[in-house]
Design a protein around this motif. Structure first.
Motif, PDB file in Angstrom:
ATOM      1  N   LYS A 134     -24.481 163.988   9.410  1.00  0.00           N
ATOM      2  CA  LYS A 134     -24.683 165.063  10.402  1.00  0.00           C
ATOM      3  C   LYS A 134     -26.127 165.069  10.929  1.00  0.00           C
ATOM      4  CE  LYS A 134     -20.774 167.830   9.100  1.00  0.00           C
ATOM      5  NZ  LYS A 134     -19.899 166.720   9.430  1.00  0.00           N
ATOM      6  N   LEU A 135     -26.584 163.934  11.385  1.00  0.00           N
ATOM      7  CA  LEU A 135     -27.949 163.795  11.881  1.00  0.00           C
ATOM      8  C   LEU A 135     -28.111 164.599  13.170  1.00  0.00           C
ATOM      9  CD1 LEU A 135     -28.389 159.962  11.222  1.00  0.00           C
ATOM     10  CD2 LEU A 135     -29.042 161.882   9.741  1.00  0.00           C
ATOM     11  N   VAL A 136     -29.281 165.235  13.326  1.00  0.00           N
ATOM     12  CA  VAL A 136     -29.492 166.136  14.470  1.00  0.00           C
ATOM     13  C   VAL A 136     -29.858 165.349  15.730  1.00  0.00           C
ATOM     14  CG1 VAL A 136     -30.897 168.081  15.296  1.00  0.00           C
ATOM     15  CG2 VAL A 136     -30.253 167.934  12.871  1.00  0.00           C
ATOM     16  N   ASP A 137     -30.801 164.419  15.589  1.00  0.00           N
ATOM     17  CA  ASP A 137     -31.298 163.699  16.772  1.00  0.00           C
ATOM     18  C   ASP A 137     -31.351 162.202  16.446  1.00  0.00           C
ATOM     19  OD1 ASP A 137     -32.362 163.186  19.210  1.00  0.00           O
ATOM     20  OD2 ASP A 137     -34.355 164.010  18.780  1.00  0.00           O
ATOM     21  N   PRO A 138     -30.173 161.556  16.330  1.00  0.00           N
ATOM     22  CA  PRO A 138     -30.176 160.167  15.853  1.00  0.00           C
ATOM     23  C   PRO A 138     -30.574 159.136  16.907  1.00  0.00           C
ATOM     24  CG  PRO A 138     -27.935 160.906  16.248  1.00  0.00           C
ATOM     25  CD  PRO A 138     -28.820 162.070  16.588  1.00  0.00           C
ATOM     26  N   VAL A 139     -31.107 158.026  16.426  1.00  0.00           N
ATOM     27  CA  VAL A 139     -31.326 156.845  17.255  1.00  0.00           C
ATOM     28  C   VAL A 139     -30.986 155.650  16.377  1.00  0.00           C
ATOM     29  CG1 VAL A 139     -33.813 156.853  16.705  1.00  0.00           C
ATOM     30  CG2 VAL A 139     -33.007 155.479  18.599  1.00  0.00           C
ATOM     31  N   VAL A 140     -30.246 154.699  16.940  1.00  0.00           N
ATOM     32  CA  VAL A 140     -29.901 153.480  16.185  1.00  0.00           C
ATOM     33  C   VAL A 140     -30.970 152.424  16.479  1.00  0.00           C
ATOM     34  CG1 VAL A 140     -28.227 151.604  15.944  1.00  0.00           C
ATOM     35  CG2 VAL A 140     -27.435 153.957  16.188  1.00  0.00           C
ATOM     36  N   VAL A 141     -31.437 151.780  15.416  1.00  0.00           N
ATOM     37  CA  VAL A 141     -32.497 150.782  15.574  1.00  0.00           C
ATOM     38  C   VAL A 141     -32.030 149.442  15.014  1.00  0.00           C
ATOM     39  CG1 VAL A 141     -34.823 150.122  14.823  1.00  0.00           C
ATOM     40  CG2 VAL A 141     -34.362 152.483  15.506  1.00  0.00           C
ATOM     41  N   SER A 142     -32.270 148.391  15.786  1.00  0.00           N
ATOM     42  CA  SER A 142     -32.072 147.030  15.260  1.00  0.00           C
ATOM     43  C   SER A 142     -33.433 146.519  14.786  1.00  0.00           C
ATOM     44  CB  SER A 142     -31.514 146.106  16.339  1.00  0.00           C
ATOM     45  OG  SER A 142     -31.528 144.787  15.837  1.00  0.00           O
ATOM     46  N   LEU A 197     -21.766 156.208  18.527  1.00  0.00           N
ATOM     47  CA  LEU A 197     -22.377 157.460  18.058  1.00  0.00           C
ATOM     48  C   LEU A 197     -22.928 158.273  19.234  1.00  0.00           C
ATOM     49  CD1 LEU A 197     -24.270 155.963  14.992  1.00  0.00           C
ATOM     50  CD2 LEU A 197     -22.341 157.561  14.862  1.00  0.00           C
ATOM     51  N   ASP A 198     -22.843 157.689  20.431  1.00  0.00           N
ATOM     52  CA  ASP A 198     -23.332 158.339  21.639  1.00  0.00           C
ATOM     53  C   ASP A 198     -24.797 158.768  21.479  1.00  0.00           C
ATOM     54  OD1 ASP A 198     -23.164 159.244  24.174  1.00  0.00           O
ATOM     55  OD2 ASP A 198     -22.323 161.206  23.672  1.00  0.00           O
ATOM     56  N   CYS A 199     -25.622 157.826  21.072  1.00  0.00           N
ATOM     57  CA  CYS A 199     -27.041 158.131  20.874  1.00  0.00           C
ATOM     58  C   CYS A 199     -27.877 156.963  21.396  1.00  0.00           C
ATOM     59  CB  CYS A 199     -27.320 158.409  19.399  1.00  0.00           C
ATOM     60  SG  CYS A 199     -27.306 156.944  18.360  1.00  0.00           S
ATOM     61  N   PRO A 200     -29.206 157.167  21.546  1.00  0.00           N
ATOM     62  CA  PRO A 200     -30.023 156.076  22.071  1.00  0.00           C
ATOM     63  C   PRO A 200     -30.200 154.919  21.094  1.00  0.00           C
ATOM     64  CG  PRO A 200     -31.316 158.105  21.829  1.00  0.00           C
ATOM     65  CD  PRO A 200     -29.945 158.404  21.324  1.00  0.00           C
ATOM     66  N   ASP A 222     -34.049 161.015  13.864  1.00  0.00           N
ATOM     67  CA  ASP A 222     -33.353 160.548  12.656  1.00  0.00           C
ATOM     68  C   ASP A 222     -32.913 159.115  12.938  1.00  0.00           C
ATOM     69  OD1 ASP A 222     -33.302 163.206  11.449  1.00  0.00           O
ATOM     70  OD2 ASP A 222     -31.858 163.678  13.027  1.00  0.00           O
ATOM     71  N   VAL A 223     -33.633 158.178  12.333  1.00  0.00           N
ATOM     72  CA  VAL A 223     -33.402 156.769  12.643  1.00  0.00           C
ATOM     73  C   VAL A 223     -32.333 156.182  11.718  1.00  0.00           C
ATOM     74  CG1 VAL A 223     -34.459 154.477  12.594  1.00  0.00           C
ATOM     75  CG2 VAL A 223     -35.739 156.416  13.509  1.00  0.00           C
ATOM     76  N   VAL A 224     -31.436 155.401  12.318  1.00  0.00           N
ATOM     77  CA  VAL A 224     -30.458 154.640  11.525  1.00  0.00           C
ATOM     78  C   VAL A 224     -30.679 153.167  11.840  1.00  0.00           C
ATOM     79  CG1 VAL A 224     -28.033 154.237  11.012  1.00  0.00           C
ATOM     80  CG2 VAL A 224     -28.778 156.517  11.709  1.00  0.00           C
ATOM     81  N   VAL A 225     -31.188 152.424  10.855  1.00  0.00           N
ATOM     82  CA  VAL A 225     -31.409 150.981  11.040  1.00  0.00           C
ATOM     83  C   VAL A 225     -30.143 150.259  10.608  1.00  0.00           C
ATOM     84  CG1 VAL A 225     -32.854 149.012  10.423  1.00  0.00           C
ATOM     85  CG2 VAL A 225     -33.850 151.308  10.452  1.00  0.00           C
ATOM     86  N   VAL A 226     -29.628 149.388  11.469  1.00  0.00           N
ATOM     87  CA  VAL A 226     -28.421 148.623  11.096  1.00  0.00           C
ATOM     88  C   VAL A 226     -28.741 147.138  11.087  1.00  0.00           C
ATOM     89  CG1 VAL A 226     -26.749 150.342  11.899  1.00  0.00           C
ATOM     90  CG2 VAL A 226     -27.556 148.619  13.487  1.00  0.00           C
ATOM     91  N   ASP A 227     -28.219 146.436  10.083  1.00  0.00           N
ATOM     92  CA  ASP A 227     -28.458 144.993   9.990  1.00  0.00           C
ATOM     93  C   ASP A 227     -27.317 144.371   9.190  1.00  0.00           C
ATOM     94  OD1 ASP A 227     -29.741 142.601  10.411  1.00  0.00           O
ATOM     95  OD2 ASP A 227     -31.510 143.054   9.214  1.00  0.00           O
TER      96      ASP A 227
END
Ligand code: R5P
Length: 314
Positions: A161-169, A185-188, A215-220
């Motif tokens: 339930k992240l408030v202001d997420p951004v996905v990062v590579s 996720l409809d986020c930047p 709220d950063v989500v790093v995916v790899d």
């Protein structure tokens, strides 16, 4: 169509807990097999039940040591010589996948060699999960199914339930995968500019995109030495990230990866069980998500001759 014949789930020693879970999801027992060692270390395989004409799925990730790979080849060879009807190599983590091209003079292409060996051992099909690069499918001249853990991680990320997420590579190579997450996720989206001066050494230099206060989500696809992710976490914090969650499929976790991850500025790490994580490598911020259900569904669809693409819907 193999739906009318017996299905067998066979496991090597690389990740028998995952194989057991897959069999459990299918309400089956694992096929009885002996995968042992001679006194000099050579591998010995014997199938302990009749598998003539059956639809066999061999579960074995090919992370180091190389014995994992050799076990897979020997199991396939043994099944073929025992008159299995069809053999599918289920390789949740495809070792040597990063050696997928000649990116410098006089180097081998380990990913192609691995594909040749799996094919030559007698596999009829192969199933893999979150390959390092999609073109590895083309290294096989047998049918391949490439599955994605994206729906598993999306459930996990949504549960935060992240408030202001951004996905990062953490590097430009992962941009396509990260875009898939950001879109759903409809986020930047943001990228880190990474340099690899030599194997197993990475430098995270800069960020393309805005992570300040987010709220950063790093995916790899994997954590090996942890260098990529730790560098990413550091540069994200320098650029004002509020918290940093990490979602990676394959827990290679070599060298001091676990120690380094524990002291990195991150909130939590989600990994899957494509590779068995030994007890001593489990740490408080780690959440292990299982791929058993996904693989079990894919196995059952392939066995029944049904489309597996429904598994890609999240
Ligand atoms: C690189 O292209 C991969 O996607 C991973 O970022 C990399 O292999 C992870 O390795 P390490 O943890 O050693 O930096």
């Amino acid at each position: 169509m193999f739906s009318g014949i017996d299905l067998k789930i066979i496991s090597g020693n690389a990740n028998s807990p995952l194989a057991g879970k897959i069999a459990g999801c299918l309400n089956m027992e694992l096929c009885k097999i002996e995968v042992g060692r001679f006194s000099d270390g050579e591998i010995f395989v014997k199938i302990l039940e009749n598998i003539r004409g059956t639809d066999c799925f061999v579960i074995q990730p090919t992370n180091p040591p190389a014995d994992n790979f050799m076990e897979l080849l020997l199991i396939i060879d043994t099944l073929r010589r025992s008159s299995a009807g069809r053999i599918t190599a289920v390789v949740p983590y495809y070792g040597y996948g990063r050696q997928d091209r000649k990116d410098q003079p006089r180097v081998g292409i380990g990913a192609k060699l691995a594909a040749n060996l799996i094919t030559m051992s007698g596999a009829d099909r192969v199933m893999m999960l979150d390959l390092h690069s999609h073109q590895i499918q083309g290294f096989f001249d047998i049918p391949s199914d490439h599955l994605y853990t994206l729906p598993i991680f999306l459930d996990f990320i949504r549960s935060l339930k992240l408030v202001d997420p951004v996905v990062v590579s953490p590097d430009i190579g992962g941009a396509k995968m990260a875009r898939g997450y950001a879109g759903r996720l409809d986020c930047p989206l943001a990228f880190i500019e990474k340099r690899r001066p030599r194997p197993n050494v990475s430098e995270s230099l800069n960020i393309i995109g805005d992570v300040d206060g987010k709220d950063v989500v790093v995916v790899d696809d994997m954590i090996d030495t942890g260098g990529t992710l730790i560098g990413a976490c550091n540069v994200l914090c320098e650029h004002g990230a509020k918290d940093v969650w990490v979602c990676c499929t394959h827990p290679v976790l070599s060298g001091n990866a676990v120690e380094n991850l524990q002291s990195a500025p991150l909130t939590g790490v989600a990994l899957t069980d494509t590779i068995l994580i030994p007890e001593e490598k489990i740490f408080p911020k780690l959440k292990v998500l299982t791929v058993a259900d996904l693989l079990a569904k894919a196995i059952s669809y392939i066995h029944m001759g049904q489309s597996v693409s429904t598994l890609f819907v999240d």
